[in-house]
Design a protein around this motif. Structure first.
Motif, PDB file in Angstrom:
ATOM      1  N   GLY A 151      -2.669   9.205  -3.828  1.00  0.00           N
ATOM      2  CA  GLY A 151      -2.244   8.980  -5.205  1.00  0.00           C
ATOM      3  C   GLY A 151      -1.117   9.910  -5.586  1.00  0.00           C
ATOM      4  O   GLY A 151      -0.756  10.817  -4.829  1.00  0.00           O
ATOM      5  N   PRO A 197       4.784   7.278  -2.852  1.00  0.00           N
ATOM      6  CA  PRO A 197       5.318   6.805  -1.563  1.00  0.00           C
ATOM      7  C   PRO A 197       6.776   7.267  -1.441  1.00  0.00           C
ATOM      8  O   PRO A 197       7.525   7.184  -2.406  1.00  0.00           O
ATOM      9  N   GLN A 204       2.999   6.685   1.894  1.00  0.00           N
ATOM     10  CA  GLN A 204       2.240   7.535   0.971  1.00  0.00           C
ATOM     11  C   GLN A 204       1.130   8.236   1.749  1.00  0.00           C
ATOM     12  O   GLN A 204       0.315   7.578   2.409  1.00  0.00           O
ATOM     13  N   ALA A 220       1.789   2.491   4.693  1.00  0.00           N
ATOM     14  CA  ALA A 220       3.152   1.959   4.683  1.00  0.00           C
ATOM     15  C   ALA A 220       3.271   0.934   3.563  1.00  0.00           C
ATOM     16  O   ALA A 220       2.444   0.031   3.458  1.00  0.00           O
TER      17      ALA A 220
HETATM   18  P1  C2E Z   1      -1.764  -1.803  -2.679  1.00  0.00           P
HETATM   19  O1  C2E Z   1      -1.945  -2.123  -1.240  1.00  0.00           O
HETATM   20  O2  C2E Z   1      -2.997  -1.663  -3.501  1.00  0.00           O
HETATM   21  O3  C2E Z   1      -0.889  -0.477  -2.708  1.00  0.00           O
HETATM   22  C1  C2E Z   1      -1.066   0.576  -3.608  1.00  0.00           C
HETATM   23  C2  C2E Z   1      -0.038   0.522  -4.735  1.00  0.00           C
HETATM   24  O4  C2E Z   1      -0.344   1.526  -5.698  1.00  0.00           O
HETATM   25  C3  C2E Z   1       1.375   0.824  -4.273  1.00  0.00           C
HETATM   26  O5  C2E Z   1       2.239   0.042  -5.077  1.00  0.00           O
HETATM   27  C4  C2E Z   1       1.526   2.309  -4.574  1.00  0.00           C
HETATM   28  O6  C2E Z   1       2.865   2.713  -4.750  1.00  0.00           O
HETATM   29  C5  C2E Z   1       0.746   2.402  -5.859  1.00  0.00           C
HETATM   30  N1  C2E Z   1       0.179   3.741  -6.096  1.00  0.00           N
HETATM   31  C6  C2E Z   1      -0.287   4.634  -5.183  1.00  0.00           C
HETATM   32  N2  C2E Z   1      -0.764   5.744  -5.795  1.00  0.00           N
HETATM   33  C7  C2E Z   1      -0.619   5.544  -7.115  1.00  0.00           C
HETATM   34  C8  C2E Z   1      -0.918   6.349  -8.290  1.00  0.00           C
HETATM   35  O7  C2E Z   1      -1.445   7.456  -8.203  1.00  0.00           O
HETATM   36  N3  C2E Z   1      -0.601   5.791  -9.492  1.00  0.00           N
HETATM   37  C9  C2E Z   1      -0.019   4.565  -9.620  1.00  0.00           C
HETATM   38  N4  C2E Z   1       0.274   4.115 -10.843  1.00  0.00           N
HETATM   39  N5  C2E Z   1       0.274   3.790  -8.544  1.00  0.00           N
HETATM   40  C10 C2E Z   1      -0.023   4.283  -7.305  1.00  0.00           C
HETATM   41  P2  C2E Z   1       3.427  -0.809  -4.452  1.00  0.00           P
HETATM   42  O8  C2E Z   1       4.077  -0.062  -3.332  1.00  0.00           O
HETATM   43  O9  C2E Z   1       4.284  -1.277  -5.576  1.00  0.00           O
HETATM   44  O10 C2E Z   1       2.689  -2.062  -3.788  1.00  0.00           O
HETATM   45  C11 C2E Z   1       2.030  -3.010  -4.576  1.00  0.00           C
HETATM   46  C12 C2E Z   1       1.274  -3.997  -3.726  1.00  0.00           C
HETATM   47  O11 C2E Z   1       2.148  -4.800  -2.933  1.00  0.00           O
HETATM   48  C13 C2E Z   1       0.334  -3.334  -2.738  1.00  0.00           C
HETATM   49  O12 C2E Z   1      -0.841  -2.920  -3.388  1.00  0.00           O
HETATM   50  C14 C2E Z   1       0.137  -4.460  -1.741  1.00  0.00           C
HETATM   51  O13 C2E Z   1      -0.812  -5.384  -2.208  1.00  0.00           O
HETATM   52  C15 C2E Z   1       1.501  -5.130  -1.730  1.00  0.00           C
HETATM   53  N6  C2E Z   1       2.262  -4.603  -0.574  1.00  0.00           N
HETATM   54  C16 C2E Z   1       3.028  -3.499  -0.475  1.00  0.00           C
HETATM   55  N7  C2E Z   1       3.570  -3.369   0.753  1.00  0.00           N
HETATM   56  C17 C2E Z   1       3.114  -4.424   1.474  1.00  0.00           C
HETATM   57  C18 C2E Z   1       3.307  -4.865   2.824  1.00  0.00           C
HETATM   58  O14 C2E Z   1       3.988  -4.217   3.657  1.00  0.00           O
HETATM   59  N8  C2E Z   1       2.664  -6.031   3.206  1.00  0.00           N
HETATM   60  C19 C2E Z   1       1.882  -6.742   2.341  1.00  0.00           C
HETATM   61  N9  C2E Z   1       1.295  -7.858   2.791  1.00  0.00           N
HETATM   62  N10 C2E Z   1       1.671  -6.350   1.069  1.00  0.00           N
HETATM   63  C20 C2E Z   1       2.276  -5.215   0.629  1.00  0.00           C
END
Ligand code: C2E
Ligand code: CA
Ligand code: CA
Length: 278
Positions: free
Chosen positions: A260, A266, A44, A59
């Motif tokens: 965002g 993403p 993203q 990522a």
């Molecule tokens: P995070 O690190 O707070 O990542 C941001 C999340 O918000 C991501 O969800 C992203 O897709 C979403 N997002 C970004 N912009 C917007 C927006 O404008 N509106 C809305 N509604 N959502 C938005 P995602 O990809 O489902 O990831 C969720 C969580 O999972 C992440 O929160 C992080 O805590 C974890 N995560 C994701 N990838 C990894 C990784 O490679 N390693 C680890 N340890 N945790 C991960």
């Protein structure tokens, strides 16, 4: 009454069974996915709110299973519980850093890759050396990588070590990597770690950005976070920007960076290259 009680118990036990069966199946699938490395990263874009230029990408891991995607919020905590998070984390860091390096040939290379790290990963003794090795093998300078950690991770990292200066995070930072605090405002209220560790950036949690347009309080909080961040010499990034109105307010409040759905969801590496780097 006794019979009813036992029936309730049976019902409960049946549901529990289903739940356990589901979890067990998920665990098996997760173990297989780790072995086969059947994860994918999406990226993203992150922008400067002053210039609207691309400053980086976050990522985010994806796990396609059968015809659906299991959300990381669901499987990352399980991976931690089952002792699989280090392997997943290594996959994420390796893939993201290789990707960053391979994009160096693009017309506009990606300035910085932000990678999420879990607390367990940071506490594993070899994490620092692992990341250093990746950077040198891919011929990248350390300041191209930003590690995102949550406030609770930050606290654990400090508690585990007698002195905050000896943490894995501060070692990485000495090497020149950037450190961002993720989900800022939702975790520990103690801000003492900010002065202990040389943090580079705070990411204001999406929940505050959601309320920005309609709640005076959210606006005051965001304003205060940005002021505090700046007075400590930190960059402030807003996550979850979805509307032009939110963007306007954040610009007015002098927020430095943002990401965002307003800019982009993403997307996979190929789409990211076409959309953001060409
Ligand atoms: P995070 O690190 O707070 O990542 C941001 C999340 O918000 C991501 O969800 C992203 O897709 C979403 N997002 C970004 N912009 C917007 C927006 O404008 N509106 C809305 N509604 N959502 C938005 P995602 O990809 O489902 O990831 C969720 C969580 O999972 C992440 O929160 C992080 O805590 C974890 N995560 C994701 N990838 C990894 C990784 O490679 N390693 C680890 N340890 N945790 C991960
Ligand atoms: Ca993050
Ligand atoms: Ca976040």
């Amino acid at each position: 009454a006794k019979k009813g009680g036992r029936n309730r118990y049976c019902l409960f036990s049946h549901q529990l069974n289903e739940e356990l069966r589901y979890l067990h199946e998920l665990e098996q699938n997760l173990r297989a996915a780790v072995k086969e490395k059947s994860f994918e990263l999406h990226y993203q874009p992150q922008y400067s709110l002053h210039t609207l230029k691309l400053v980086g990408a976050e990522a985010l891991i994806r796990w396609p299973l059968e015809n659906r995607q299991i959300p990381p919020d669901e499987f990352i905590p399980l991976a931690e519980k089952f002792g699989l998070i280090n392997e997943i984390g290594e996959f994420v860091f390796e893939t993201a850093i290789k990707q960053l390096s391979s994009w160096n040939d693009c017309p506009t290379p990606l300035p910085r890759m932000a990678i999420n790290a879990s607390s367990i990963q940071l506490l594993a003794g070899n994490f620092g050396a692992f990341v250093e090795g990746l950077l040198s093998r891919n011929k990248l300078s350390a300041d191209r990588v930003d590690i995102e950690v949550t406030e609770s991770v930050m606290m654990k990292n400090i508690e585990k070590n007698d002195s905050p200066d000896s943490t894995c995070l501060s070692l990485l930072q000495e090497k020149g990597l950037e450190i961002s605090i993720d989900d800022f405002g939702t975790g520990y209220s103690s801000l003492s770690y900010i002065k202990h560790l040389n943090i580079d950036r705070i990411k204001i949690d999406k929940s505050f950005i959601d309320d920005l347009e309609f709640h005076r309080e959210a606006r005051s909080i965001v304003k205060a976070i940005i002021k505090m961040g700046h007075s400590l010499g930190l960059k402030v990034l807003a996550e979850g920007i979805e509307t032009p109105n939110q963007l306007d307010i954040l610009k007015q409040l002098d927020c430095d960076e943002g990401q965002g759905f307003l800019f982009s969801k993403p997307i996979n590496a190929e789409k990211f290259r076409i959309k953001c780097l060409s």
